[in-house]
Write a protein that holds these residues in place. Structure first.
Motif, PDB file in Angstrom:
ATOM      1  N   MET A   1     -18.817 -16.460 -27.740  1.00 48.72           N
ATOM      2  CA  MET A   1     -19.306 -15.507 -28.569  1.00 48.72           C
ATOM      3  C   MET A   1     -20.418 -15.874 -29.233  1.00 48.72           C
ATOM      4  O   MET A   1     -21.687 -15.300 -29.154  1.00 48.72           O
TER       5      MET A   1
ATOM      6  N   VAL B   1     -17.263 -11.876 -23.955  1.00 47.93           N
ATOM      7  CA  VAL B   1     -16.093 -12.822 -23.997  1.00 47.93           C
ATOM      8  C   VAL B   1     -14.882 -11.906 -23.955  1.00 47.93           C
ATOM      9  O   VAL B   1     -14.750 -10.785 -24.688  1.00 47.93           O
TER      10      VAL B   1
ATOM     11  N   LYS C   1     -10.474 -12.233 -23.858  1.00 50.49           N
ATOM     12  CA  LYS C   1      -9.317 -13.201 -23.650  1.00 50.49           C
ATOM     13  C   LYS C   1      -8.007 -12.338 -23.614  1.00 50.49           C
ATOM     14  O   LYS C   1      -7.850 -11.429 -24.161  1.00 50.49           O
ATOM     15  N   SER C   2      -6.907 -13.059 -23.028  1.00 47.64           N
ATOM     16  CA  SER C   2      -5.655 -12.395 -23.079  1.00 47.64           C
ATOM     17  C   SER C   2      -4.545 -13.434 -22.905  1.00 47.64           C
ATOM     18  O   SER C   2      -4.802 -14.398 -22.338  1.00 47.64           O
ATOM     19  N   GLU C   3      -3.655 -13.073 -23.556  1.00 44.26           N
ATOM     20  CA  GLU C   3      -2.454 -14.005 -23.460  1.00 44.26           C
ATOM     21  C   GLU C   3      -1.209 -13.169 -23.790  1.00 44.26           C
ATOM     22  O   GLU C   3      -1.278 -12.029 -24.489  1.00 44.26           O
TER      23      GLU C   3
ATOM     24  N   LYS D   1     -20.823  -8.496 -35.882  1.00 44.87           N
ATOM     25  CA  LYS D   1     -19.866  -8.804 -34.557  1.00 44.87           C
ATOM     26  C   LYS D   1     -18.771  -9.665 -34.898  1.00 44.87           C
ATOM     27  O   LYS D   1     -19.121 -10.770 -35.483  1.00 44.87           O
ATOM     28  N   GLU D   2     -17.619  -9.297 -34.441  1.00 45.01           N
ATOM     29  CA  GLU D   2     -16.587 -10.412 -34.579  1.00 45.01           C
ATOM     30  C   GLU D   2     -15.718 -10.276 -33.319  1.00 45.01           C
ATOM     31  O   GLU D   2     -15.688  -8.961 -32.658  1.00 45.01           O
ATOM     32  N   ILE D   3     -15.043 -11.055 -33.029  1.00 44.15           N
ATOM     33  CA  ILE D   3     -13.965 -11.319 -31.750  1.00 44.15           C
ATOM     34  C   ILE D   3     -12.704 -11.042 -32.421  1.00 44.15           C
ATOM     35  O   ILE D   3     -12.020 -11.584 -33.093  1.00 44.15           O
TER      36      ILE D   3
ATOM     37  N   ASP E   1     -10.648  -1.779 -24.590  1.00 43.85           N
ATOM     38  CA  ASP E   1     -10.996  -2.895 -25.135  1.00 43.85           C
ATOM     39  C   ASP E   1     -10.822  -3.032 -26.674  1.00 43.85           C
ATOM     40  O   ASP E   1     -10.469  -1.813 -27.078  1.00 43.85           O
TER      41      ASP E   1
ATOM     42  N   ARG F   1      -1.990  -6.024 -22.813  1.00 41.43           N
ATOM     43  CA  ARG F   1      -3.435  -6.634 -22.353  1.00 41.43           C
ATOM     44  C   ARG F   1      -4.383  -6.229 -23.506  1.00 41.43           C
ATOM     45  O   ARG F   1      -5.388  -6.891 -23.305  1.00 41.43           O
TER      46      ARG F   1
ATOM     47  N   HIS G   1      -3.176  -7.751 -27.196  1.00 41.16           N
ATOM     48  CA  HIS G   1      -3.099  -8.943 -27.453  1.00 41.16           C
ATOM     49  C   HIS G   1      -4.209  -9.598 -26.488  1.00 41.16           C
ATOM     50  O   HIS G   1      -4.345 -10.846 -26.254  1.00 41.16           O
ATOM     51  N   GLY G   2      -5.019  -8.741 -26.267  1.00 42.59           N
ATOM     52  CA  GLY G   2      -6.437  -9.214 -25.488  1.00 42.59           C
ATOM     53  C   GLY G   2      -7.593  -9.354 -26.671  1.00 42.59           C
ATOM     54  O   GLY G   2      -7.448  -8.625 -27.670  1.00 42.59           O
ATOM     55  N   LYS G   3      -8.462 -10.243 -26.684  1.00 40.47           N
ATOM     56  CA  LYS G   3      -9.493 -10.231 -27.587  1.00 40.47           C
ATOM     57  C   LYS G   3     -10.860  -9.753 -27.104  1.00 40.47           C
ATOM     58  O   LYS G   3     -11.113 -10.455 -25.809  1.00 40.47           O
ATOM     59  N   SER G   4     -11.719  -9.123 -27.662  1.00 39.83           N
ATOM     60  CA  SER G   4     -13.036  -9.045 -27.117  1.00 39.83           C
ATOM     61  C   SER G   4     -14.065  -8.700 -28.387  1.00 39.83           C
ATOM     62  O   SER G   4     -13.531  -8.576 -29.401  1.00 39.83           O
ATOM     63  N   VAL G   5     -15.305  -8.653 -28.000  1.00 40.12           N
ATOM     64  CA  VAL G   5     -16.363  -8.592 -29.018  1.00 40.12           C
ATOM     65  C   VAL G   5     -16.243  -6.872 -29.737  1.00 40.12           C
ATOM     66  O   VAL G   5     -16.347  -6.045 -28.989  1.00 40.12           O
TER      67      VAL G   5
ATOM     68  N   VAL H   1      -6.931  -0.134 -20.009  1.00 42.57           N
ATOM     69  CA  VAL H   1      -7.223  -1.664 -19.112  1.00 42.57           C
ATOM     70  C   VAL H   1      -7.464  -1.446 -17.735  1.00 42.57           C
ATOM     71  O   VAL H   1      -8.128  -2.268 -16.894  1.00 42.57           O
TER      72      VAL H   1
END
Ligand SMILES: Cc1ncc(C[n+]2csc(CCOP(=O)(O)OP(=O)(O)O)c2C)c(N)n1
Lengths: 191, 587
Positions: free
Chosen positions: A29, A35, A37-39, B2-4, B132, B161, B164-168, B237
């Motif tokens: 980022m 970006v 991510k997944s888990e 912005k944060e992830i 997202d 998904r 527990h997924g991360k995005s901006v 998703v």
């Protein structure tokens, strides 16, 4: 989607794959990429097999890496590294800790830890770096920073300026552990 | 800025930006971190409820008082909360009311993979589905606006998904100028007697029609034209997977999955030569589109079970000639599997060892202790849903011969007991069902990541709280035989089990050791790390029968014999293995 880089982090619940995937996402980022991510969290504490997906590029859609498209496999444990090879594309890079955690059936003496995994991984993926994480981390000052040594080795395979890595580590690790983590990262990068 | 963020963090942020005042939840993967993150915002009164029905009712109450209110749960939680949900649809809201539900396709950490979208249709309330983290935040804000504009609860559906997924995510300031909560009497709208409810029902029906029209021009329902050859209707998703797997496809991305925007759908269908619906789990959108008389392909090619992924979508479309069949994954050798296990020192372990040895028939429940099912403990025979252990035991003993009745033991954790087990035990006492119940009280909701609960002594915010006295509660329900045991003391636990199983009356055994992962306050105390004396160990394997991750079998050179070894980094000194060693080899 060739401008997307796909990274998979695999290991055993409790080994720190989550933190490492957080650091990676932060790096990407900061370097200006999209970006995702997944888990799966649910079983992560209880010693099960775990995999995290991190993807970056101009625009990333799916949070999970499509099967057979992994570019880099970051393994925290040897048997888990081997288990997830089918997620990779041919020619992918593998960086793994030379560390073995017995599964429940191995603890019970019903099965043995598989032999010869290193050679098998290398025969499929010549770009394979097996790191003696525990020893290198101890030399850097604390066996607990083995993951950071590995992260340093992974960072060499990703074309992103070192300053973004250092800044992300600074943000994500507690201040009192920062110095030793930076040293461990340097050790890994120099491999 | 912005944060992830994870989807769950973003929903919490959205609640903050939307000016939510009250939030209530019961933990459940993958929804748990929503409330945990909401609790970081001082402007929101957030708290754990003992179960999902109560959580939703707290939120409904707050909404009646004029506050924006949030309730969060996992998909099966909505089953528990369904009763208030369906009638809140009739009453409508005061302040905006949003129910977040997190589904778990593929059952990464769940007992079923029910599709929550059906609840939106069933209860006739709108449902939004973000794709997202950014949408998680924005849709949460929008959900509150829709709730107030249309006087309806709104559901926001996430999935593993997304949560527990991360995005901006781009952060915004919270909204201002919301009305202050206060009491307003409106009994004709809020007292759902038949006479009032009959007035409300047509309003609900009209509302859903109006929402469909609203959806036609709602920006989050978005037609994206690419190829004219084929178009795909999708949401959440799945839209991400479709964009990845079928980049040339035109897509109708539905941000609101119920009610469907009929006019927009018709328009999209008319502009593509071939129409598909790609959706995880049920043919929810597909059946509605088909009932509009539109020709569409869906579950003929898309799997009904499990998660989708770009690969699964490519494989599905290979039959239509649109994609090529993905290459088969490379083959690797078979490996030992690595399932999850109870932690070293887990206070549940010894009880399951004993249940196995006593040949009990164990009606189980949901929590860390469900791992008592795993080899080598092999001591769980049923597990249906939270609270069912006790009522299943009560039911099964009714038709059994006496000697089999004795073998029936229900096991349930503290959080699960307070969730719905109390009602079940009330039934067992009331109807005098002769089974034994073990309440595994580890003083925390461990399975979902150690959340506080009404018997743990702390609130979500970590403040001290009144403690439900479980033994007294059990007695108050009418159980006469209540025994407390230390589960690390195997002889005492065995004696209690033998006595209570033999008793032809309902009885309850309560264990009293905290989860070994509880931090702070030192509620768990580590004992002396144990070691196997390699000279005394005969290699009899008795200590392996508890399946502790700290004990490892080390075969000798022949591979036929060997000795046990304890990993000093993992051992917590619980002494359960020591009590199994007949040769005093564990010190
Ligand atoms: C209706 C419902 N809500 C939530 C969950 C998620 N969940 C599974 S186990 C559990 C709590 C377990 O706590 P406890 O009974 O104290 O047992 P422990 O894990 O501490 O041993 C929760 C909340 C669920 N499966 N079903």
């Amino acid at each position: 989607m060739s401008d997307i880089t796909n990274i998979l982090l695999v290991g055993v619940g409790g080994q720190g794959t989550l933190l490492a995937s957080e650091i990676l996402s932060e790096v990407f980022m900061r370097a200006g990429y999209d970006v995702k991510k997944s888990e799966i969290h649910g079983m992560s504490q209880r010693g099960g097999s775990v995999v995290s997906h991190v993807r970056y590029g101009r625009e990333v859609f799916s949070p999970v890496v499509p099967e057979g498209e992994g570019d880099i496999l970051f393994g925290f444990e040897l048997m888990e590294t081997y288990r997830y090879l089918p997620l990779l594309r041919p020619g992918a890079a593998v960086v793994a800790n030379n560390y073995r955690v017995p599964s429940p059936s191995i603890l019970l003496g019903q099965e043995t830890y598989p032999e010869g995994l290193e050679g098998k991984i290398r025969s499929h993926f010549p770009d394979f770096l097996l790191v003696d994480g525990l020893r290198l981390a101890s030399e850097a000052g604390n066996p607990r920073v083995a993951n950071t040594v590995l992260l340093g080795a992974v960072s060499k395979r990703i074309d992103i300026d070192e300053k973004f890595w250092l800044a992300a580590i600074e943000k994500m690790v507690p201040p009192k552990a920062l110095e030793i983590n930076l040293r461990a990262f340097g050790t890994g990068r120099a491999l | 800025m912005k944060e992830i963020l994870s989807g769950n963090e973003a929903i919490a942020r959205g609640a903050f930006e939307a000016g939510v005042k009250v939030a209530s939840a019961y933990p459940g993967t993958p929804s748990t971190e929503i409330l945990e993150n909401v609790s970081n915002y001082a402007s929101i009164d957030s708290s754990w409820a003992p179960n999902e029905k109560v959580a939703l009712e707290v939120a409904i109450g707050a909404s009646f008082g004029g506050a924006r209110a949030l309730a969060c749960m996992k998909h099966v939680g909505v089953n528990v909360a369904a009763d208030p949900l369906f009638t809140a649809s009739y009453t409508g809201v005061g302040g905006g009311l949003v129910l977040v539900v997190a589904d778990d396709p593929e059952m990464h950490s769940s007992q079923n993979e029910q599709d929550s979208r059906n609840y939106a249709k069933f209860s006739k309330i709108p449902m939004l589905e973000p794709a997202d983290s950014m949408e998680c935040k924005e849709f949460t804000r929008l959900a509150f606006e829709i709730s107030e504009k249309f006087d309806t609860p709104v559901m926001l559906r996430s999935c593993t998904r997304i949560s527990h997924g991360k995005s901006v995510v781009e952060l915004h300031e919270p909204v201002t100028g919301l009305p202050e909560p206060r009491l307003v009497k409106d009994p004709r709208k809020l007292v759902m007697l038949p006479g009032n409810a009959r007035v409300r029902h047509p309003i609900v029906e009209e509302r859903i029609v109006n929402l469909s029209t609203f959806g036609d021009s709602l920006p989050i329902n978005r037609a994206e034209y690419r190829s004219e050859e084929f178009g795909v209707i999708c949401s959440g998703v799945t839209w991400q997977y479709v964009r990845e797997a079928l980049p040339q496809a035109s897509t109708l991305k539905l941000g609101m999955v119920y009610p469907l925007p009929m006019n927009l759908l018709r328009e999209f269908a008319s502009k593509v030569k071939k129409l598909f619906v790609v959706e995880e789990l049920d043919p929810f959108i597909e059946e509605q589109v088909k009932s509009m008389g539109i020709v569409v392909v869906g579950k003929e090619i898309i799997p009904l079970c499990g998660e989708l992924s770009p690969g699964r979508i490519r494989a599905a479309f290979a039959n239509t000639g649109i994609t090529v069949e993905p290459a088969a994954p490379m083959a690797v050798d078979m490996l030992p599997v690595r399932p999850p296990n109870m932690c070293p020192g887990c206070p549940h372990r010894g009880m399951f060892y004993l249940l196995n040895r006593l040949n009990a028939y164990v009606t189980g429940d949901i929590g860390c202790y469900t791992l008592g099912f795993m080899h080598p403990l092999n001591a769980m025979d049923t597990c249906v849903c939270m609270g069912a252990s006790i009522s299943n035991a009560s039911g099964i003993v009714r038709s059994l011969p006496v000697e089999e009745q004795r073998r029936v033991v229900a096991v349930i954790g503290d959080s699960t007991f307070l969730h719905t087990g109390v009602n079940s035990l009330m039934e067992m006492a009331y109807n005098n069902a002769p089974a034994t119940v073990i309440i595994l009280d580890n003083r925390i909701t461990a399975m979902t990541g150690r959340q506080e609960n009404p018997s743990s002594g702390y609130t979500l915010a970590g403040e001290e709280a009144p403690v439900v006295n479980i033994p007294n509660l059990v007695r108050a329900l009418g159980i006469k035989h209540v025994v407390e045991v230390d589960p690390y003391d195997l002889p005492a636990s065995r004696k209690a089990l033998e006595e209570e199983m033999a008793r032809p009356e309902p009885s309850v055994i309560i264990t009293n050791r905290p989860c070994c992962l509880i931090k702070g306050e030192c509620r768990f105390e580590k004992g002396k790390v144990l070691e196997v004396d390699q000279n005394s160990c005969t290699g009899c394997k008795a200590c392996l029968a508890i399946g502790c991750p700290a004990i490892e079998w080390k075969p000798d050179a022949s591979g036929k014999k060997g000795k046990a070894w304890i990993d000093p980094l993992l051992c917590t000194g619980c002494t359960v293995c020591q009590q199994l060693c007949k040769f005093n080899a564990i010190k």
